[in-house]
Design an enzyme around this catalytic site. Structure first.
Site, PDB file in Angstrom:
ATOM      1  N   GLY A  95       0.676  -1.369  -0.182  1.00  0.00           N
ATOM      2  CA  GLY A  95      -0.111  -0.218   0.092  1.00  0.00           C
ATOM      3  C   GLY A  95       0.915   1.230  -0.237  1.00  0.00           C
ATOM      4  O   GLY A  95       0.481   2.275  -0.753  1.00  0.00           O
ATOM      5  N   ASN A 130      -7.704   3.365   9.068  1.00  0.00           N
ATOM      6  CA  ASN A 130      -6.919   2.180   9.518  1.00  0.00           C
ATOM      7  C   ASN A 130      -6.937   2.173  10.957  1.00  0.00           C
ATOM      8  O   ASN A 130      -6.836   1.134  11.850  1.00  0.00           O
ATOM      9  CB  ASN A 130      -5.806   1.916   9.067  1.00  0.00           C
ATOM     10  CG  ASN A 130      -4.818   3.155   9.204  1.00  0.00           C
ATOM     11  OD1 ASN A 130      -5.180   4.302   8.871  1.00  0.00           O
ATOM     12  ND2 ASN A 130      -3.688   2.957  10.211  1.00  0.00           N
ATOM     13  N   SER A 144      -3.384  -3.546  -0.358  1.00  0.00           N
ATOM     14  CA  SER A 144      -2.395  -4.313  -0.009  1.00  0.00           C
ATOM     15  C   SER A 144      -2.852  -5.791   0.640  1.00  0.00           C
ATOM     16  O   SER A 144      -3.750  -5.593   1.309  1.00  0.00           O
ATOM     17  CB  SER A 144      -1.771  -3.529   1.453  1.00  0.00           C
ATOM     18  OG  SER A 144      -0.556  -3.962   1.946  1.00  0.00           O
ATOM     19  N   ALA A 145      -1.862  -6.786   0.017  1.00  0.00           N
ATOM     20  CA  ALA A 145      -2.303  -8.117   0.117  1.00  0.00           C
ATOM     21  C   ALA A 145      -2.373  -8.598   1.715  1.00  0.00           C
ATOM     22  O   ALA A 145      -3.084  -9.345   1.944  1.00  0.00           O
ATOM     23  CB  ALA A 145      -1.463  -9.052  -0.566  1.00  0.00           C
ATOM     24  N   CYS A 167       2.130   1.253  13.370  1.00  0.00           N
ATOM     25  CA  CYS A 167       3.236   2.354  13.506  1.00  0.00           C
ATOM     26  C   CYS A 167       3.056   2.722  15.003  1.00  0.00           C
ATOM     27  O   CYS A 167       4.098   3.280  15.412  1.00  0.00           O
ATOM     28  CB  CYS A 167       3.232   3.500  12.572  1.00  0.00           C
ATOM     29  SG  CYS A 167       2.107   3.109  11.019  1.00  0.00           S
TER      30      CYS A 167
HETATM   31  N1  PLP Z   1      -2.671   2.693   4.068  1.00  0.00           N
HETATM   32  C1  PLP Z   1      -3.448   2.142   5.090  1.00  0.00           C
HETATM   33  C2  PLP Z   1      -4.920   2.775   5.441  1.00  0.00           C
HETATM   34  C3  PLP Z   1      -3.016   1.081   5.833  1.00  0.00           C
HETATM   35  O1  PLP Z   1      -3.631   0.666   7.051  1.00  0.00           O
HETATM   36  C4  PLP Z   1      -1.710   0.614   5.541  1.00  0.00           C
HETATM   37  C5  PLP Z   1      -0.957  -0.096   6.394  1.00  0.00           C
HETATM   38  O2  PLP Z   1      -1.005  -0.072   7.748  1.00  0.00           O
HETATM   39  C6  PLP Z   1      -0.967   1.159   4.423  1.00  0.00           C
HETATM   40  C7  PLP Z   1      -1.319   2.135   3.624  1.00  0.00           C
HETATM   41  C8  PLP Z   1       0.321   0.608   4.052  1.00  0.00           C
HETATM   42  O3  PLP Z   1       0.330  -0.732   3.567  1.00  0.00           O
HETATM   43  P1  PLP Z   1       1.561  -1.408   3.446  1.00  0.00           P
HETATM   44  O4  PLP Z   1       1.813  -2.059   4.760  1.00  0.00           O
HETATM   45  O5  PLP Z   1       1.353  -2.420   2.337  1.00  0.00           O
HETATM   46  O6  PLP Z   1       2.754  -0.718   3.033  1.00  0.00           O
END
Ligand code: PLP
Length: 376
Positions: free
Chosen positions: A71, A152, A200-201, A329
């Protein structure tokens, strides 16, 4: 100890079928997909089959689907290309977006100087579509709107259909970070309302390190990673063949009886809300309670401050309950996230995110509540 995993929004455990598919491909397709010999062609065929499968699930054309490392990369590719190549001079977004959007925008503003407009959000993170209309109506400059599908941390769903219609009517490009919803909610990109979409998988029981980027046919993007001509020139580097096949397999498994699975997880979330209300009434629920407005996998709680609350995540972990303090994070971190701050809720308690999947049960929720009763 029996570990209970309630952090599926950070990463959802891979389906065993996905692991089997990937293992089989790692064995049977060892070639480089750019090679023209048998092994190369076999690997290439696996990628193209996966692309077709993903495209079908999203209502897109195969030529509009690109595989990335996740993602974060999909978000970076769109935002950087918008400013650096497409001539976008204004980006409208919200302060509750994922850090892979916000930090990229901060970088772009510092280095390229586009105007970045952060729409105000209310105490649950909602934007007002009228504000978006007003902002779009106020300038003739080329504009990209970047608003996520589900948040998220809280699960709040932005009304992406309505946002897409507003963008279409104002001739603006629309990017949505659908990392938390692809695989969980049905999405049909054939309406053409969305210009770019990131997924994102590992958020839908696929492998970590593989992502999807949807790019509507009429708005091709330039590569962010340059090199060979892989992914039709949009993303250089030898493809992660097993990861790509695992992504498509995971998405297909999610799509099978999607509504049945969604109802099961919705039921778990409802049960958690009821039990929390009964057993821990001092805990406030930050996520929207209206099921129409919230992704059913995410439940964000505000835990009242006490002399024990700074140790809460660690104590839950010791009890064998994996939850997070907001997003991955922020797992274990003491700082309050930018999302909770944007909602105006910083300082009024500690956020704790429970995120669910098909693999959870009511017993998992009971165990989490028992641990919370002990440690708050
Ligand atoms: N966007 C959102 C809303 C997410 O929750 C996350 C991951 O926590 C990402 C982007 C980033 O995805 P990736 O972990 O595949 O880089």
């Amino acid at each position: 100890m029996n570990h209970i995993y309630l952090d599926n929004a950070a990463s959802a455990p891979m389906f065993p079928e996905v692991i089997r598919t990937m293992t089989e491909i790692m064995t049977s397709a060892p070639g480089n997909p750019s090679s023209t010999h048998f092994q190369g062609r076999t690997a290439r065929a696996k990628i193209e089959k996966a692309r077709k499968e993903v495209a079908e699930h999203l209502g897109a054309d195969s030529s509009e689907i690109f595989f990335t490392s996740g993602g974060t990369e999909s978000n970076n590719t769109v935002l950087r290309d918008a400013v650096e190549q497409m001539g976008v001079a204004r980006i409208i977004t919200a302060p509750t977006e994922h850090s892979s959007v916000l930090n990229t925008l901060e970088y772009l503003q510092r280095t390229r100087g586009p105007e970045i407009i952060y729409l105000p959000v209310d105490h649950q993170g909602r934007i007002d579509p009228e504000e978006l209309k007003n902002e779009l109506g106020g300038s003739k400059q080329k504009t990209l709107v970047s608003l996520m599908h589900a948040n998220n941390e809280t699960g709040l769903l932005h009304p992406i259909k309505k946002i897409g219609e507003i963008c279409r009517d104002s001739n603006a490009l629309f990017h949505t970070d659908a990392v938390q919803t692809v695989g969980h909610l049905p999405l049909d990109l054939s309406s053409g309302l969305i210009t770019f979409l990131s997924a994102s998988a590992h958020k839908f029981h696929g492998p970590k390190g593989t992502g999807i980027l949807y790019v509507r046919k009429d708005h091709p993007v330039e590569p962010m990673i340059r090199g060979g001509n892989q992914e039709k020139g949009v993303r250089a580097g030898t493809e992660n063949v097993a990861g790509i096949a695992g992504t498509a397999r995971a998405l297909s498994l999610c799509a099978d009886k999607l509504e049945e699975k969604a109802n099961y997880i919705r039921g778990l979330r409802k049960y958690a809300i009821e039990q929390l209300g009964r057993m821990l009434p001092d805990i406030e629920i930050i996520s929207p309670l209206n099921p129409e407005e919230s992704l059913f996998t995410i439940l964000n709680l505000q835990i009242p401050e006490s002399d024990k609350s700074s140790q809460l995540l660690m104590n839950m972990d010791i009890e064998g309950i994996s939850v997070s303090g907001g997003s991955a994070c922020h797992s274990g971190a003491e700082t309050v996230s930018h999302v909770i701050t944007a909602l105006g809720r910083a300082g009024s308690g500690r956020p704790l995110r429970i995120s669910l999947s098909m693999m959870n049960t009511r017993e998992d929720i009971d165990a989490a509540i028992t641990a919370l009763q002990k440690h708050i």
